[in-house]
Scaffold this motif. Structure first.
Motif, PDB file in Angstrom:
ATOM      1  N   TYR A 221       0.828  -1.219  -0.168  1.00  0.00           N
ATOM      2  CA  TYR A 221       0.196   0.000   0.125  1.00  0.00           C
ATOM      3  C   TYR A 221       0.701   1.222   0.023  1.00  0.00           C
ATOM      4  O   TYR A 221       0.518   2.364  -0.715  1.00  0.00           O
ATOM      5  CB  TYR A 221      -1.000   0.011   1.275  1.00  0.00           C
ATOM      6  CG  TYR A 221      -2.012  -1.028   1.368  1.00  0.00           C
ATOM      7  CD1 TYR A 221      -2.252  -1.528   0.203  1.00  0.00           C
ATOM      8  CD2 TYR A 221      -2.459  -1.525   2.471  1.00  0.00           C
ATOM      9  CE1 TYR A 221      -3.514  -2.565   0.196  1.00  0.00           C
ATOM     10  CE2 TYR A 221      -3.458  -2.304   2.443  1.00  0.00           C
ATOM     11  CZ  TYR A 221      -3.886  -3.057   1.392  1.00  0.00           C
ATOM     12  OH  TYR A 221      -4.910  -4.062   1.485  1.00  0.00           O
ATOM     13  N   SER A 222       2.073   1.200   0.723  1.00  0.00           N
ATOM     14  CA  SER A 222       2.744   2.250   0.587  1.00  0.00           C
ATOM     15  C   SER A 222       3.344   2.535  -0.542  1.00  0.00           C
ATOM     16  O   SER A 222       3.771   3.766  -0.961  1.00  0.00           O
ATOM     17  CB  SER A 222       3.790   2.001   1.842  1.00  0.00           C
ATOM     18  OG  SER A 222       4.956   3.024   1.882  1.00  0.00           O
ATOM     19  N   ALA A 223       3.818   1.488  -1.059  1.00  0.00           N
ATOM     20  CA  ALA A 223       4.673   1.566  -2.410  1.00  0.00           C
ATOM     21  C   ALA A 223       3.936   2.296  -3.411  1.00  0.00           C
ATOM     22  O   ALA A 223       4.065   2.899  -4.512  1.00  0.00           O
ATOM     23  CB  ALA A 223       5.175   0.364  -2.749  1.00  0.00           C
ATOM     24  N   GLN A 224       2.331   2.281  -3.375  1.00  0.00           N
ATOM     25  CA  GLN A 224       1.313   2.551  -4.445  1.00  0.00           C
ATOM     26  C   GLN A 224       1.225   4.134  -4.356  1.00  0.00           C
ATOM     27  O   GLN A 224       0.601   4.746  -4.946  1.00  0.00           O
ATOM     28  CB  GLN A 224       0.234   1.808  -4.123  1.00  0.00           C
ATOM     29  CG  GLN A 224       0.344   0.364  -4.569  1.00  0.00           C
ATOM     30  CD  GLN A 224      -1.039  -0.360  -4.009  1.00  0.00           C
ATOM     31  OE1 GLN A 224      -1.950   0.188  -3.434  1.00  0.00           O
ATOM     32  NE2 GLN A 224      -0.851  -1.584  -4.025  1.00  0.00           N
ATOM     33  N   ARG A 225       1.573   4.631  -2.888  1.00  0.00           N
ATOM     34  CA  ARG A 225       1.363   5.932  -2.789  1.00  0.00           C
ATOM     35  C   ARG A 225       2.234   7.060  -3.778  1.00  0.00           C
ATOM     36  O   ARG A 225       3.215   6.532  -4.275  1.00  0.00           O
ATOM     37  CB  ARG A 225       1.868   6.561  -1.364  1.00  0.00           C
ATOM     38  CG  ARG A 225       0.996   6.094  -0.249  1.00  0.00           C
ATOM     39  CD  ARG A 225       1.940   6.301   1.005  1.00  0.00           C
ATOM     40  NE  ARG A 225       2.185   7.612   1.239  1.00  0.00           N
ATOM     41  CZ  ARG A 225       1.286   8.455   2.037  1.00  0.00           C
ATOM     42  NH1 ARG A 225       0.580   7.842   3.252  1.00  0.00           N
ATOM     43  NH2 ARG A 225       1.785   9.697   2.226  1.00  0.00           N
ATOM     44  N   GLU A 226       1.937   8.053  -3.918  1.00  0.00           N
ATOM     45  CA  GLU A 226       2.494   8.927  -4.977  1.00  0.00           C
ATOM     46  C   GLU A 226       3.973   9.368  -4.134  1.00  0.00           C
ATOM     47  O   GLU A 226       5.005   9.521  -4.602  1.00  0.00           O
ATOM     48  CB  GLU A 226       1.730  10.524  -5.010  1.00  0.00           C
ATOM     49  CG  GLU A 226       2.555  11.327  -6.058  1.00  0.00           C
ATOM     50  CD  GLU A 226       1.759  12.660  -6.062  1.00  0.00           C
ATOM     51  OE1 GLU A 226       2.355  13.607  -6.626  1.00  0.00           O
ATOM     52  OE2 GLU A 226       0.608  12.555  -5.673  1.00  0.00           O
ATOM     53  N   ASN A 227       3.977   9.249  -2.737  1.00  0.00           N
ATOM     54  CA  ASN A 227       5.270   9.707  -1.856  1.00  0.00           C
ATOM     55  C   ASN A 227       5.190   8.420  -0.900  1.00  0.00           C
ATOM     56  O   ASN A 227       4.709   8.480   0.037  1.00  0.00           O
ATOM     57  CB  ASN A 227       5.159  10.883  -1.119  1.00  0.00           C
ATOM     58  CG  ASN A 227       3.787  11.176  -0.183  1.00  0.00           C
ATOM     59  OD1 ASN A 227       2.840  10.584  -0.740  1.00  0.00           O
ATOM     60  ND2 ASN A 227       4.157  11.797   0.822  1.00  0.00           N
ATOM     61  N   PRO A 228       6.079   7.273  -1.354  1.00  0.00           N
ATOM     62  CA  PRO A 228       5.929   6.193  -0.419  1.00  0.00           C
ATOM     63  C   PRO A 228       6.632   6.485   0.780  1.00  0.00           C
ATOM     64  O   PRO A 228       7.514   7.547   0.985  1.00  0.00           O
ATOM     65  CB  PRO A 228       6.842   5.164  -1.319  1.00  0.00           C
ATOM     66  CG  PRO A 228       6.799   5.699  -2.521  1.00  0.00           C
ATOM     67  CD  PRO A 228       6.401   6.906  -2.502  1.00  0.00           C
ATOM     68  N   ILE A 229       6.167   5.878   1.658  1.00  0.00           N
ATOM     69  CA  ILE A 229       6.517   6.062   3.183  1.00  0.00           C
ATOM     70  C   ILE A 229       7.217   4.845   3.848  1.00  0.00           C
ATOM     71  O   ILE A 229       6.801   3.860   3.259  1.00  0.00           O
ATOM     72  CB  ILE A 229       5.198   6.741   4.117  1.00  0.00           C
ATOM     73  CG1 ILE A 229       4.196   5.578   4.074  1.00  0.00           C
ATOM     74  CG2 ILE A 229       4.777   8.114   3.594  1.00  0.00           C
ATOM     75  CD1 ILE A 229       2.955   6.002   5.033  1.00  0.00           C
TER      76      ILE A 229
END
Length: 494
Positions: A221-229
């Protein structure tokens, strides 16, 4: 037990994270002493809940009161440990390289570095530790110590316990005049709520303790963000234990007693449960198995944490026992009822283990698989095949250590914690502890989820170049008003 609390919607989660980000602007500026008192006060308020908290947790998790009392003490101890860490101050890694304007051919600027908080942290409560890895557990206490607001998603298996701890934290917030939304609490059982928490605009980092599937999903889910966390997931581990020949010959019965206890402690519901045992085949190994069988046979089954964990244990242990070449060595002889678990010891050859990846998977519960190897080289091959682990253990004598240098040299590449002549169950909360390891044990082997260094997950370094002293953070000012240890021109000074 049904969760009596309303599931947070995606819109509500976004609002929660927005409020958390607003609180971050205030909380990160609080003084060391203010944050330390806040952590101490949370510990006091949790203790003030008394036996009612323990009774509710026992009702929801089936864990005995004595175990929960110890876990609560660990939780409040963690909070106070981080308060002490803040006051001592060296964790912030203040580093100063003073200017050298006369240096040729280029002058050296004044450079000063320290760690600063990332922002709002989302913590997913763990099912098997309703206190120490949940609402006010190690992820929460370390994030608050770092200066990060926290949003906890309560685990549905102990939602009411989580609400009680949340109430204690709210009292501490009020008593310490902290921003109201420095800590927030949501409920959710769907994948959508977990995804929304990770992908909310203002989420800066995530802490998770649980299954491999759950941890990987949050990471994705994080990797799919515009800015991964960063997502710090502590996931499955089978914690291999290696029994070397000299100690098997000399300490057979004692080793069996020790490991019968460790495998069945808490019905095997620890992430450090010894789920894999390795040894070279020998008469001493056969004797060890006989003694271990006697110990396992006598164990009384007990209820697991909840029906979901019990179902998964039944399914995975049954699947493992159905594999070609796997034999059942011993199962507890008592009759199990409801969601009680029967401890199981199984055995397989090294050759078969290497050919069957399913046997490498964690069976969460009182289950352990003994891999009987032809020789040391096959044992090393088996150990290499299991990938990253939280722990690995050597049971041996001084002679064993001398006789097996290749095996010993392999251990640091396998796990985050390497034990000698002990059991992996039991994780001391201290500065030297590493509770982490190479994937798939965790998503980032550089960090620990236990001990003061757990705070390093929620911070990042910032360098100030040529700033006026009066405008620098207190930790970097010339006079060192915080009186903390700092690295100044490559020497530790106070």
């Amino acid at each position: 037990m049904a969760n009596p609390f309303k599931e947070a919607s995606v819109d509500e989660i976004n609002q929660v994270m927005k409020r958390s980000y607003a609180a971050f602007g205030i909380y990160r500026k609080k003084s060391i002493e203010e944050k330390s008192i806040f952590l101490d006060t949370i510990a006091q308020e949790i203790e003030a809940l008394g036996d009612v908290l323990l009774q509710k947790a026992s009702e929801e998790t089936n864990l005995p009161i004595a175990r929960l009392a110890g876990e609560r003490a660990r939780t409040t101890g963690q909070l106070r440990m981080f308060a002490t860490m803040l006051r001592e101050g060296s964790w912030i890694e203040a580093t100063i390289d003073t200017a050298q304007p006369e240096r040729a051919p280029l002058p050296k600027p004044d450079l000063r570095k320290m760690l600063i908080p990332l922002g709002p942290v989302v913590v997913f409560g763990a099912s098997n530790f309703p206190f120490a890895y949940s609402t006010a557990g190690g992820d929460t206490s370390s994030a608050l110590a770092a200066g990060c607001p926290v949003v906890v998603k309560a685990h549905p298996a102990h939602a009411e316990t989580s609400e009680m701890v949340y109430g204690a934290i709210k009292k501490a917030i009020a008593a310490c005049h902290m921003p109201a939304h420095v800590f927030q609490h949501v409920h959710g059982t769907s994948f959508e709520s977990g995804k929304a928490l990770v992908q909310a605009e203002h989420t800066a980092a995530v802490g998770f303790t649980g299954s491999t599937a759950g941890g990987k999903a949050l990471f994705e889910y994080s990797a799919q963000r515009e800015n991964p966390i960063p997502v710090f997931s502590e996931m499955g581990s089978i914690n291999p234990v290696i029994f070397l020949p000299d100690t098997l010959q000399k300490n057979t019965a004692d080793l069996a007693t020790q490991y019968a206890g460790s495998i069945t402690l808490g019905m095997g519901q620890f992430c450090t449960n010894p789920g894999l045992m390795l040894a070279v085949d020998s008469p001493a190994l056969h004797d060890f198995l006989e003694h271990l069988s006697t110990g396992i046979k006598a164990v009384q089954p007990a209820k697991m944490l909840h029906a979901g964990i019990h179902t998964a244990y039944q399914k995975k242990s049954t699947a493992a026992l159905k594999q070609d070449g796997v034999t059942l060595v011993q199962q507890a002889e008592a009759t199990a009822h409801d969601i009680e678990a029967l401890p199981i010891i199984a055995q397989v050859s090294g050759e078969t283990f290497l050919q069957n990846p399913l046997l490498h998977e964690e069976v969460f519960g009182p289950y352990s698989l003994l891999v009987s190897c032809r020789d040391e080289q096959e044992l090393i091959a088996v150990l290499k095949s299991v990938s990253g682990q939280l722990t690995t253990t050597i049971m041996g004598t001084e002679k064993d250590l001398t006789d097996h240098p290749e095996l010993i040299d392999l251990l640091p590449s396998i796990a985050g914690r390497i034990l000698f002549n002990g059991v992996p169950t039991g994780v001391e909360v201290c500065a030297s502890m590493v509770h982490g390891g190479p994937s798939p044990a965790t998503t980032d082997s550089r960090f620990t989820a236990v001990g003061i260094n757990a705070v390093k997950r929620w911070v990042r370094p910032v360098c100030y170049q040529n700033w006026p002293d009066s405008q620098l953070p207190l930790a970097l000012q010339n006079a060192n008003p915080l009186n903390i240890w700092r690295m100044v021109d490559n020497a530790w000074k106070r």
